[in-house]
Design an enzyme around this catalytic site. Structure first.
Site, PDB file in Angstrom:
ATOM      1  N   GLY A  12     -26.806  19.993  49.945  1.00 49.33           N
ATOM      2  CA  GLY A  12     -26.519  20.327  51.335  1.00 49.33           C
ATOM      3  C   GLY A  12     -26.016  21.763  51.447  1.00 49.33           C
ATOM      4  O   GLY A  12     -26.518  22.667  50.766  1.00 49.33           O
ATOM      5  N   GLY A  15     -24.217  22.779  48.125  1.00 48.48           N
ATOM      6  CA  GLY A  15     -25.207  22.734  47.047  1.00 48.48           C
ATOM      7  C   GLY A  15     -26.192  23.898  47.132  1.00 48.48           C
ATOM      8  O   GLY A  15     -26.485  24.566  46.133  1.00 48.48           O
ATOM      9  N   ARG A  89      -9.824  14.235  55.410  1.00 47.49           N
ATOM     10  CA  ARG A  89     -10.604  14.104  54.178  1.00 47.49           C
ATOM     11  C   ARG A  89     -10.618  12.644  53.723  1.00 47.49           C
ATOM     12  O   ARG A  89     -11.607  12.153  53.195  1.00 47.49           O
ATOM     13  CB  ARG A  89     -10.002  14.986  53.083  1.00 47.49           C
ATOM     14  CG  ARG A  89     -10.110  16.474  53.371  1.00 47.49           C
ATOM     15  CD  ARG A  89      -9.463  17.290  52.257  1.00 47.49           C
ATOM     16  NE  ARG A  89      -9.601  18.714  52.476  1.00 47.49           N
ATOM     17  CZ  ARG A  89      -8.689  19.482  53.079  1.00 47.49           C
ATOM     18  NH1 ARG A  89      -7.572  18.956  53.538  1.00 47.49           N
ATOM     19  NH2 ARG A  89      -8.891  20.779  53.226  1.00 47.49           N
ATOM     20  N   ASN A  96     -17.980   8.037  50.303  1.00 46.15           N
ATOM     21  CA  ASN A  96     -18.168   8.909  49.145  1.00 46.15           C
ATOM     22  C   ASN A  96     -17.879   8.214  47.806  1.00 46.15           C
ATOM     23  O   ASN A  96     -18.415   8.603  46.774  1.00 46.15           O
ATOM     24  CB  ASN A  96     -17.346  10.194  49.314  1.00 46.15           C
ATOM     25  CG  ASN A  96     -17.974  11.105  50.366  1.00 46.15           C
ATOM     26  OD1 ASN A  96     -19.089  10.862  50.812  1.00 46.15           O
ATOM     27  ND2 ASN A  96     -17.267  12.161  50.757  1.00 46.15           N
ATOM     28  N   ILE A 119     -16.729  18.311  43.675  1.00 47.51           N
ATOM     29  CA  ILE A 119     -16.249  18.997  44.885  1.00 47.51           C
ATOM     30  C   ILE A 119     -16.076  18.007  46.039  1.00 47.51           C
ATOM     31  O   ILE A 119     -15.315  18.228  46.974  1.00 47.51           O
ATOM     32  CB  ILE A 119     -17.252  20.118  45.303  1.00 47.51           C
ATOM     33  CG1 ILE A 119     -17.448  21.127  44.168  1.00 47.51           C
ATOM     34  CG2 ILE A 119     -16.780  20.828  46.562  1.00 47.51           C
ATOM     35  CD1 ILE A 119     -18.318  22.332  44.540  1.00 47.51           C
ATOM     36  N   ASN A 121     -15.091  15.293  48.677  1.00 50.79           N
ATOM     37  CA  ASN A 121     -13.795  14.832  49.190  1.00 50.79           C
ATOM     38  C   ASN A 121     -13.760  13.320  49.371  1.00 50.79           C
ATOM     39  O   ASN A 121     -14.814  12.717  49.549  1.00 50.79           O
ATOM     40  CB  ASN A 121     -13.547  15.490  50.562  1.00 50.79           C
ATOM     41  CG  ASN A 121     -12.806  16.799  50.430  1.00 50.79           C
ATOM     42  OD1 ASN A 121     -11.981  16.966  49.542  1.00 50.79           O
ATOM     43  ND2 ASN A 121     -13.093  17.730  51.326  1.00 50.79           N
ATOM     44  N   HIS A 176      -5.570  18.089  47.085  1.00 49.21           N
ATOM     45  CA  HIS A 176      -6.314  18.884  48.072  1.00 49.21           C
ATOM     46  C   HIS A 176      -6.222  18.169  49.409  1.00 49.21           C
ATOM     47  O   HIS A 176      -7.099  17.437  49.811  1.00 49.21           O
ATOM     48  CB  HIS A 176      -7.771  18.997  47.626  1.00 49.21           C
ATOM     49  CG  HIS A 176      -8.625  19.786  48.566  1.00 49.21           C
ATOM     50  ND1 HIS A 176      -8.333  21.061  48.943  1.00 49.21           N
ATOM     51  CD2 HIS A 176      -9.784  19.471  49.187  1.00 49.21           C
ATOM     52  CE1 HIS A 176      -9.286  21.503  49.760  1.00 49.21           C
ATOM     53  NE2 HIS A 176     -10.171  20.556  49.926  1.00 49.21           N
TER      54      HIS A 176
END
Ligand code: TXD
Length: 319
Positions: A12, A15, A89, A96, A119, A121, A176
């Protein structure tokens, strides 16, 4: 020496940007992987067609099949969904986590010797899950967030002081998320720790507090502006710096979500700490001395990450 192979899992916004930077920097051959048909092939071909312009001798290919990543030296994982305005997030966790399972199994089968940079989230929980699903050694699986958060911190400090970003060293540790810990005492502008900068009148304490707060909310600021997704240029640059440190054995010390075995009082989870990255992956964790205040903020962040990991275990019984 044969060219290195860099697999980008997720093609995306981040990427595609990763592929472009990797090609421009001639880091190695690039495979873009995605479940969306045509997307990785199209981006790969577009970037490949740009390589004659800057004389970069690398190949770029797209794949919808995990065989495409076979033998990769580095895998950078962005597969999944990003935030939209109004989302945290953590709202991404359920979707995910399933993606990490598929990606982890793909890496385990086809690229078990790779250095893996996650990477996706919510980062600290996803990198933990990715390591579990892939079964790769902890030192070969790491999460990218701290380089980005610290780069944002450094940029805001540069904007305020007028000092070049080259002479600013900023650190954020912890998870994060909104509980991340910008390390005010350990960050320097022109060699001066930030509290001394305030004492010397470069900025007021209030201005510094404002910068710390803006750093914590830096991702959300971009999401609110873009409206259709989250940041991608700065995240891609940040991950490339980590991939380079591994591929070239640079042994840079960068803030990264690394697996802690007692360091900073953390055991058995991934959280943002200063990590030395070289040919063996995460070779060492550098332990800053934290005062009581910093310890409290760091623990708060660790508690938030543990909460997300518990949520992952609740969703997927195999974890
Ligand atoms: O600092 C950080 N770690 C981050 C993290 C900074 C910014 C954004 N961060 C997160 O990265 C963000 O919250 C997302 O979870 C990821 C990727 O962000 P990006 O902006 O690149 O998202 P896109 O453009 O939606 O791309 C995701 C791609 C998309 O092409 C999907 O088709 C693909 O992932 N996708 C998959 N690929 C492979 N396999 C599976 N299962 C899959 N599911 C979706």
């Amino acid at each position: 020496m044969a060219r290195k192979k860099i697999a980008l899992i997720g093609s995306g916004m981040i990427g595609g940007t990763l592929a472009h930077i990797a090609a421009r920097e001639e880091l190695g051959d690039v495979v873009l992987f995605d479940i969306a048909e045509g997307l990785p092939q199209g981006k790969g071909l577009d970037i490949a067609e740009s390589t004659p312009v800057y004389n970069s001798s690398v190949d770029l290919k797209g794949a919808n099949d995990y065989e495409g990543i076979a033998g990769a030296d580095v895998c950078i994982v962005t597969a999944g969904v990003p935030r939209k305005p109004g989302m945290s997030r953590d709202d991404l966790l359920g979707i995910n986590l399933k993606v990490m399972k598929a990606v982890g199994e793909g890496i385990k089968t086809h690229a078990p010797n790779a250095f893996v940079i996650c990477i996706t989230n919510p980062l600290d929980a996803m990198v933990w899950a990715l390591q579990q699903f892939s079964g790769l050694p902890h030192n070969k699986v790491v999460g990218m967030a701290g380089v980005l958060d610290s780069s944002r911190f450094a940029y805001f400090l540069s904007e305020k002081t007028g000092v070049s970003v080259a002479d600013i060293h900023a650190w954020t540790l912890g998870g994060h998320g909104d509980t991340m810990v910008p390390m005010v005492r350990h960050s320097t502008v022109g060699g001066l720790p930030l509290p001394q900068l305030v004492a010397q009148g470069w900025m007021t304490q209030e201005e510094l507090d404002g910068i710390v707060d803006r750093t914590r909310k830096g991702g959300g600021e971009i999401v609110a502006l873009l409206k259709t997704g989250s940041a991608y240029y700065a995240p891609a640059e940040s991950a490339i710096s980590m991939a380079k440190s591994y591929l070239k054995d640079q042994k840079r010390v960068v803030p990264a979500a690394a697996y802690c075995k007692g360091q900073f009082g953390v055991d058995g989870i991934y959280v943002g700490v200063p990590a030395l990255i070289g040919a063996d992956g995460v070779e060492k964790i550098v332990e800053f001395d934290l005062n009581d205040d910093e310890k409290g903020m760091f623990q708060n962040s660790v508690d938030a990450v543990n909460g997300l990991i518990d949520a992952c275990k609740g969703i997927d019984g195999s974890l």
